[in-house]
Design an enzyme around this catalytic site. Structure first.
Site, PDB file in Angstrom:
ATOM      1  N   CYS A   1       1.020  -1.128  -0.141  1.00 34.69           N
ATOM      2  CA  CYS A   1      -0.147   0.238   0.247  1.00 34.69           C
ATOM      3  C   CYS A   1       0.732   0.702   0.179  1.00 34.69           C
ATOM      4  CB  CYS A   1      -1.266  -0.102   1.143  1.00 34.69           C
ATOM      5  SG  CYS A   1      -0.153  -0.381   2.871  1.00 34.69           S
TER       6      CYS A   1
ATOM      7  N   HIS B   1      -0.460   6.209   5.626  1.00 35.11           N
ATOM      8  CA  HIS B   1       0.548   5.358   4.978  1.00 35.11           C
ATOM      9  C   HIS B   1       1.145   5.903   4.331  1.00 35.11           C
ATOM     10  CE1 HIS B   1       0.451   1.251   5.515  1.00 35.11           C
ATOM     11  NE2 HIS B   1       1.551   1.631   6.296  1.00 35.11           N
TER      12      HIS B   1
ATOM     13  N   ASP C   1      -5.061  -0.324  -4.334  1.00 38.88           N
ATOM     14  CA  ASP C   1      -3.836   0.256  -3.950  1.00 38.88           C
ATOM     15  C   ASP C   1      -2.917  -1.143  -3.974  1.00 38.88           C
ATOM     16  OD1 ASP C   1      -5.010  -1.618  -1.337  1.00 38.88           O
ATOM     17  OD2 ASP C   1      -3.944   0.112  -0.112  1.00 38.88           O
ATOM     18  N   ASN C   2      -3.236  -2.130  -4.192  1.00 37.75           N
ATOM     19  CA  ASN C   2      -2.567  -3.301  -4.100  1.00 37.75           C
ATOM     20  C   ASN C   2      -4.094  -4.744  -4.767  1.00 37.75           C
ATOM     21  OD1 ASN C   2      -1.350  -3.174  -0.748  1.00 37.75           O
ATOM     22  ND2 ASN C   2      -2.754  -4.423  -1.311  1.00 37.75           N
TER      23      ASN C   2
END
Length: 485
Positions: A56, A119, A266-267
């Site tokens: 992320c 993050h 994001d992933n």
């Protein structure tokens, strides 16, 4: 999952950890994402859309800078340059030299807000309001915990520049049931922001980044136990509901035709959290923390009534970095010309014949191509999907003979093309040319994910004094971060 929308009124981004196979429109048999499926039927679906990294933090940095992690510093040179992210003990964060999307949007009067997980570094100099965002409600890190404050603090939640509590304390997540109303709080923050900006007739950028599908998975009481897919499915249903509420709100406010919306992740979905807390990456191999298709290929939908034809599908290869330049263009702006902005893979590479671990997939040392599906702590990121010679349990280098798959006939990457075949040699020549061209412009950024220190964790975030929530940090003892995966 991410969602972006841009126009004279709005710019909107939404990001969660979800897999390609979690949406009904991509074949999820439970069909528990009616709002996202409707969004696809009213907009454009992108089946060949990729993130910049299967974790992320680097992925989010790439979205907001338009640059690969190797350029923006969100990588590590430790442990063979494998994946890395931003845990509490990380010393680094987004570099002050990087220019983020909301910083450029200010030139056209956009007001920007992030709701949810940031993050990109939790120390004060790295937080969103110091990098172009005007408002923030959310957390700097994942909602791991709860922790004993004698060795690790619980993650704080911020309202703008000051913390308003911590996960598992003021913002509860039940360890037993997974119940939490955080997604509803995030939804209300997003809806209120959109309403305020619409009433003010001011363009906005909303980066909505709820994290309910990230383990430990959570959902509000209304959604718990409603899915056929366990607690993870409950969380997906609530996020799907939230997307529906946001799109409906744009229509109600009369700004849907001036707002571009983009949804993605994001992933890829993590496959290591157990049957009730893991998502689906559809037909693709492995998931989060691997650069196989399951970790890199993401669900993606664009929505803009009156501007994007309903029910369309684009097979063009796309990346999260494209959202940076696309969003700026829609706002009548251009990307900075003093740095390399990463574009998608050249269109002369056919989308059905894609090299595994292409320049798009790597964060560091792009000439070195590695594969593995587990790390030294014994965690298997490809449970039940092992492919001989491909998903190895030790890190294998494939620099001289890259693994190449024909994704059109082998989307699961089970049958590497023979290195002796003419097909392999022809593709290798083309891939080598792309890599060499890429390396000519490659100036690696200063790696931000190399050093760790327990003293930099969230002991005393800004605003802790007013809440009486400040904690005493241990002495500073930096060390090189250990990235075993």
């Amino acid at each position: 999952m991410r969602l972006l929308c841009f126009g004279s009124h709005g710019a909107f981004s939404l990001l969660f950890q979800m897999g390609w196979g979690d949406l009904g429109v991509f074949g999820q048999p439970a069909m528990e994402t009616p709002n996202l499926d409707l969004m696809a039927s009213q907009g454009m679906l992108f089946p060949n859309f990729y993130t910049a990294n299967p974790l992320c933090s680097p992925s989010r940095a790439a979205l907001l800078t338009g640059r690969l992690p190797i350029r923006n510093g969100f990588y590590t040179t430790n442990a063979h340059a494998r994946n890395a992210y931003t845990p509490q003990e990380i010393v680094g964060g987004i570099s002050k030299d990087e220019i983020l999307l909301p910083q450029i949007l200010k030139k056209k009067g956009y007001v920007s807000k992030i709701v949810g997980k940031w993050h990109l570094g939790h120390r004060e100099q790295f937080l969103p309001l110091n990098h172009g965002f005007d408002q923030w409600f959310g957390a700097p890190n994942c909602h791991f915990g709860p922790y004993n404050h004698t060795y690790r603090p619980n993650i704080p939640l911020y309202n703008n520049s000051k913390m308003v509590g911590r996960y598992y304390e003021e913002f509860e997540i039940s360890e037993k049931t997974g119940e939490s109303n955080l997604t509803q709080i995030y939804l209300e923050e997003g809806l209120n922001f959109i309403r305020h900006q619409a009433m003010a007739r001011q363009p906005f950028f909303l980066y909505w980044a709820a994290d309910a599908t990230h383990a430990p998975v959570y959902a509000s009481k209304r959604f718990l136990g409603k899915s056929q897919r366990g607690r993870y499915g409950d969380a997906v249903m609530e996020l799907d509901y939230s997307v529906g509420q946001i799109l409906s709100w744009l229509v109600t406010l009369g700004i849907d035709k001036t707002t571009f919306v983009f949804f993605t992740s994001d992933n890829g979905a993590a496959l290591t959290s157990g049957p009730h807390q893991s998502g689906s990456n559809g037909p693709f191999l492995c998931g989060k923390e691997t650069t196989f298709e399951g970790g890199m290929r993401e669900p993606a939908i664009a929505w803009w009534p009156g501007r994007i034809p309903a029910g369309t599908v684009s097979s063009q290869v796309g990346t999260v970095m494209d959202l940076f330049t696309t969003s700026l263009a829609l706002a009548g702006l251009v990307a900075p010309d003093d740095r390399v902005i990463d574009e998608p893979l050249p269109t002369n590479l056919p989308t059905t014949l894609t090299p595994h671990h292409s320049p798009l997939h790597r964060t560091h040392m792009l000439h070195s191509m590695f594969s593995s599906c587990s790390h030294t702590q014994g965690i298997n990121f490809c449970p039940g999907q092992e492919v001989a010679g491909v998903t190895t349990h030790t890190q294998q280098e494939h620099t001289m003979q890259p693994l190449i798959f024909h994704l059109g006939r082998d989307p699961g990457e089970k049958y590497p093309i023979s290195v002796l075949s003419e097909e392999y040699l022809a593709v290798l020549r083309r891939v080598t040319s792309v890599v060499e061209q890429h390396q000519k412009t490659l100036i690696p950024g200063q790696p931000q994910l190399n050093m760790c220190d327990l003293a930099v964790m969230n002991w005393s975030p800004p605003g802790c004094e007013q809440l009486g929530k400040c904690l005493k940090p241990p002495p500073s003892q930096p060390w090189k971060c250990d990235w075993p995966h």
